[in-house]
Design an enzyme around this catalytic site. Structure first.
Site, PDB file in Angstrom:
ATOM      1  N   GLU A   1       0.858  -1.176   0.000  1.00  0.00           N
ATOM      2  CA  GLU A   1       0.000   0.000   0.000  1.00  0.00           C
ATOM      3  C   GLU A   1       0.898   1.230   0.000  1.00  0.00           C
ATOM      4  O   GLU A   1       1.257   1.720  -1.048  1.00  0.00           O
ATOM      5  CB  GLU A   1      -0.949  -0.037   1.208  1.00  0.00           C
ATOM      6  CG  GLU A   1      -2.234   0.710   0.967  1.00  0.00           C
ATOM      7  CD  GLU A   1      -3.352   0.276   1.904  1.00  0.00           C
ATOM      8  OE1 GLU A   1      -4.310   1.037   2.034  1.00  0.00           O
ATOM      9  OE2 GLU A   1      -3.246  -0.815   2.513  1.00  0.00           O
TER      10      GLU A   1
ATOM     11  N   GLU B   1      -2.403   0.621  13.438  1.00  0.00           N
ATOM     12  CA  GLU B   1      -3.592   0.876  12.635  1.00  0.00           C
ATOM     13  C   GLU B   1      -4.861   0.498  13.391  1.00  0.00           C
ATOM     14  O   GLU B   1      -5.865   1.203  13.338  1.00  0.00           O
ATOM     15  CB  GLU B   1      -3.512   0.083  11.332  1.00  0.00           C
ATOM     16  CG  GLU B   1      -4.697   0.283  10.415  1.00  0.00           C
ATOM     17  CD  GLU B   1      -4.529  -0.428   9.089  1.00  0.00           C
ATOM     18  OE1 GLU B   1      -5.204  -0.043   8.126  1.00  0.00           O
ATOM     19  OE2 GLU B   1      -3.707  -1.361   9.006  1.00  0.00           O
TER      20      GLU B   1
END
Length: 901
Positions: free
Chosen positions: A480, A760
């Site tokens: 990502e 996260e």
């Protein structure tokens, strides 16, 4: 008389003033050693031009003004031009019209402002179009002859891909993965290097390594896509040697250059780098390899490509580059895993690479480096990397004196590295981690009497460092590493307290607007928008919060710097966003249409691991609160820019949207339909509620927090506002109780689990040490670190009141069992700091001691507790100390409530 600490141009750091894109840069300076009651009433600016052995005064200008921050360029008849080198020095005058001493001269060099300044050609390797990728690096070289005394030499370089330049065998500059990552369809950055010291009399050689990078390397999840912006990399370089007699010699990329494949056999952002030292071409970038003796089996003529279209701007960029900024040694001895693997722990989750030293291995021997953020069951935890190998491989050339290797064209997010194939015993002195990130200037510091909170703050800082990598990324380790808009929208107000990131974010926001034009006004979810190649994941419909970054980020940069120019730069982008928001078609006319799917309070801890959007907070309601905030900000921004009709329009829109929001979601007494922590936190901080409802909303938020055992029940959208909403409604100790909670989900749970960056998910690692089963499980994701702003503003007590820190407030919220806290911030006027501590006398009386340092140009309101509640005193520049008795007449610890109460 006061003196000037230094003169700066626009928002450029002194180390980044060679080759800038300016013709009339604004000037700033900080005033130090100012006597009491000193007032700047004017200033004088001297402009000089230097070069070709001379230093010529071009002009002086005297201005009557008290301003010292981003003052207009005072030389309208001396607009700067390409390649011009100038210096500026300033002296200020006081209220008696007496001038002080001149400042030290600050230097600036202008880059190539026009496409006509580029006389080189765009070149690539002849095999580039034939190879599908991933491809090895290509080497490009050109010999040239220098025949006289050199006054200066400049190398201008840009690439579709990433490059590293060398002259006569010496690497040029210190930038990493240049030219950086931009929206290649609209802008490509270039760099200017002062290479005067690299040039020698006689034969010289310019060499450039070129790899795919972000331009055509694989990006995205589920396998991603290659060649998003182009089919293969290309390079443009222009070396200009200026002799003392004024003549200029140019060695630019053209058909005379030669190319060969280099020893980097794989150069992937995700998968890593493979370097085969047996394929090195000795002296490839030195004059030793004469053009006439080039081995034509290795070196081929380059392919000249058509010019880069005029629709793509070549720009110097406004942010600092990524650099190698720190080196970390292993934190302990080699770890031997249950399966017998050897792992190095650097003690810190970081972004960068591993450097090998003193490699003594036979020719062709391979050493493999596998990276990960965590260990699981004693082995390298690679599952969160998804489709990202994160492996570097070095093939030794067999040098008995020892070899050194460090990747050039990849980076990793890691704390642990598994070393396979090391010859003999692995010596920790032969391996180190090189930390890389955008080289921003530190702006703030924080500390308090609780060591776990200090570690939390440190983790926030490291998380920001790792994710500010040319663009503000979401995570630095998996497949990502993209510029997600929602993450920075929620973190930017914290980011500006930690680092000066105006230049980098300004640069990124320009690309964001370019992406809007591609999507018919809808901002991208990520910028640069690598999802354009993916019909499944390229969202082309509006999304609240993520797309509200078009308003939130420029506004925050303005608040931090006082620079209204960032609002003017991005105003069209903001207006475009506001005009594409679909309004409700089911009766109300000023709220979001219910049809677009909203991410809203993403990663609510109650959401299933595989469905992070399933928040307990109503998604459309959250979207509408952020809509109201954007309308409020647009009214203010329009007024600041002198757009009165637009300001009135947005004020009316905001009032109408609030009314409709209340009709839809809020009871008369302040209860909100979606009865969650996130709901009340955002509603309070965005002033959604009426004054008579606000207190009840704060009380309800306290109830929800205590019923949840003082644990967090918010995701991306609600978390930045949770503690502040409690403090703002008079419940600072409840906020502190949440801040100090150690059970999951909480800010300190990761700290107790050994985290060194923000996670996260609240439970990226489960209590048993296993990794969360969710697909999106990063251990370096800065969003939840937004709480550091609360720590600055409430616990330490340092708060900005007016844009650019011309006014601030020092109001520490004494609570819990804290006995000290401090914060500092480098403002446009200089460093402001506050530090407090408490002590208890033998009489049992507790005293608060507060020290405050205020720079010239800033006024501080110092708020202290008193018998009557609070006492405020306004102070100006100087160092100030305050003492006052305090009483801790509050409940502590804060008890939880039974769930059914």
């Amino acid at each position: 008389m006061a003196s000037i600490a230094g003169v700066e141009f626009e928002h450029y750091l002194p180390a980044n003033t060679t080759g800038v894109q300016e013709t009339a840069p604004r000037l700033s300076w900080k005033i130090v050693d100012a006597p009491k009651n000193f007032v700047q009433t004017g200033y004088e600016v001297e402009l000089r031009e230097y070069g070709l052995g001379s230093d010529v005064s071009l002009s002086t200008a005297t201005v009557d003004s008290s301003s010292s921050h981003l003052v207009p360029w005072p030389f309208p008849n001396n607009k700067l031009h390409s390649r011009q080198r100038i210096s500026v020095r300033i002296r200020i005058k006081d209220e008696h019209h007496v001038f002080g001493n001149w400042s030290e001269a600050s230097h600036l060099e202008i880059g190539l402002l026009s496409r006509d300044d580029w006389v080189c050609q765009r070149i690539t390797a002849p095999w580039a179009a034939e190879l599908p990728g991933p491809n090895p690096e290509d080497l490009f070289r050109k010999g040239f002859h220098v025949s006289g005394s050199v006054e200066k030499a400049r190398l201008y370089v840009t690439a579709q891909g990433v490059y590293e330049a060398e002259i006569n065998g010496r690497i040029v500059g210190d930038q990493f993965l240049a030219p950086g990552w931009t929206t290649y369809s609209g802008r490509i950055q270039y760099q200017t290097y002062d290479v005067t010291a690299n040039i020698t009399l006689g034969v010289n050689c310019l060499g450039i390594r070129l790899a795919e990078g972000w331009f055509c390397g694989r990006l995205g999840w589920e396998g991603g896509h290659r060649n998003i912006w182009g089919p293969h990399p290309a390079i443009m370089a222009q070396l200009e040697v200026t002799y003392v007699d004024g003549t200029v010699q140019v060695a630019g990329t053209d058909e005379s250059w030669r190319t060969a494949q280099g020893p980097v056999r794989l150069a992937e952002i995700y998968d890593g780098e493979k370097y085969n030292a047996t394929l090195e071409i000795p002296a490839w970038s030195t004059p030793t390899l004469e053009e006439k003796s080039i081995d034509e089996t290795k070196w081929a003529p380059v392919t000249v490509m058509p010019p880069i279209p005029d629709s793509i701007t070549l720009v110097a960029g406004y942010g600092e580059p990524v650099r190698r900024v720190q080196v970390l040694k292993p934190a302990g001895p080699v770890i031997v895993t249950p399966s017998g693997k050897r792992i190095i722990d650097f003690g810190q989750n970081l972004v960068g690479n591993v450097r090998l030293k003193n490699v003594r291995a036979p020719k062709g021997h391979k050493i493999t480096l596998s990276h990960a953020e965590v260990l699981e069951n004693g082995e390298l935890g690679t599952r969160p990397l998804r489709d990202c190998k994160a492996v570097d491989e070095y093939t030794a050339r067999g040098d008995p004196a020892g070899e050194t290797y460090e990747p050039r064209f990849t980076f990793h997010g890691f704390r642990y590295v598994q070393v396979d194939g090391w010859p003999g015993d692995l010596d920790t002195n032969s391996i180190e981690a090189v930390v890389c990130h955008t080289d921003m200037r530190p702006a703030g510091s924080f500390a308090c009497s609780d060591d776990l909170l200090n570690k939390l703050y440190e983790n926030v800082v490291w998380g920001m460092r790792g994710n500010f990598f040319y663009v503000p990324t979401d995570c630095p380790q998996r497949d990502e590493r993209l510029g997600w808009t929602g993450d920075i929208a929620l973190f930017v107000s914290t980011a500006v307290l930690i680092y000066h990131c105006h230049g980098m974010l300004r640069n990124w926001l320009i690309d964001l607007e370019i992406e809007q034009t591609i999507l018919n006004g809808v901002p991208p979810m990520v910028s640069p928008n690598s999802t354009l190649a993916d019909q499944k994941w390229c969202r082309k419909v509006p999304c609240a919060i993520w797309h509200d970054v078009t308003v939130i980020a420029p506004w925050t940069l303005y608040q931090e710097t006082g620079d209204v120019a960032i609002l003017a730069q991005q105003y069209r982008s903001m207006m475009t966003w506001m005009n594409v928001i679909p309004k409700n078609k089911t009766g109300a006319t000023h709220l979001w249409d219910p049809r677009p799917f909203q991410l809203a309070d993403w990663l609510d801890p109650a959401a299933p691991p595989d469905q992070p959007w399933k928040s307990h907070t109503d998604n459309k309601m959250m979207a509408n609160m952020f809509l109201i905030q954007s309308l409020d900000l647009m009214a203010k921004i329009s007024a600041l820019l002198g757009k009165e009709s637009e300001s009135r329009h947005f004020t009316q829109e905001s009032e109408a949207a609030r009314d409709e929001f209340h009709d839809e979601y809020v009871t008369k007494n302040g209860r909100i339909v979606s009865d969650t922590q996130a709901t009340y936190a955002v509603a309070i901080c965005f002033n959604i509620l009426k004054p008579e409802q606000r207190a009840r909303a704060g009380e309800r938020l306290v109830e929800l927090v205590r019923k949840n055992n003082l644990r967090i029940a918010t995701g991306f959208a609600g978390t930045p506002f949770l503690c502040e909403a409690l403090a703002a409604t008079g419940h600072v100790n409840v906020a502190y109780a949440m801040l100090l909670e150690k059970e999951c989900p909480s800010w300190l749970y990761p700290v107790t689990m050994g985290a060194t960056t923000m996670w996260e998910r609240w439970d990226s690692m489960l209590p048993d040490g296993s990794i969360n089963p969710g697909e999106m499980t990063s251990f370096n994701h800065y969003a939840f670190g937004a709480v550091a702003k609360f720590m600055y503003e409430r616990l330490a007590g340092l708060q900005r009141v007016e844009p650019g820190w011309t006014r601030c407030r020092v109001a520490p919220a004494i609570g819990a069992e804290f006995t000290s806290a401090s914060a500092s911030h480098l403002t446009p006027n200089g460093t402001i700091s506050c530090s407090w501590k408490t002590s208890v006398a033998s009489t049992g009386v507790e005293t608060l001691e507060l020290d405050v340092s205020v720079p010239y140009g800033t006024t501080a309101e110092v708020v202290l507790p008193s018998e009557d509640g609070e006492h405020a005193e306004v102070v100006g520049a100087g160092n100030w100390s305050f003492r006052t008795p305090i009483r801790r007449d509050y409940e502590w610890p804060i008890p939880a409530l039974p769930p059914k109460s």
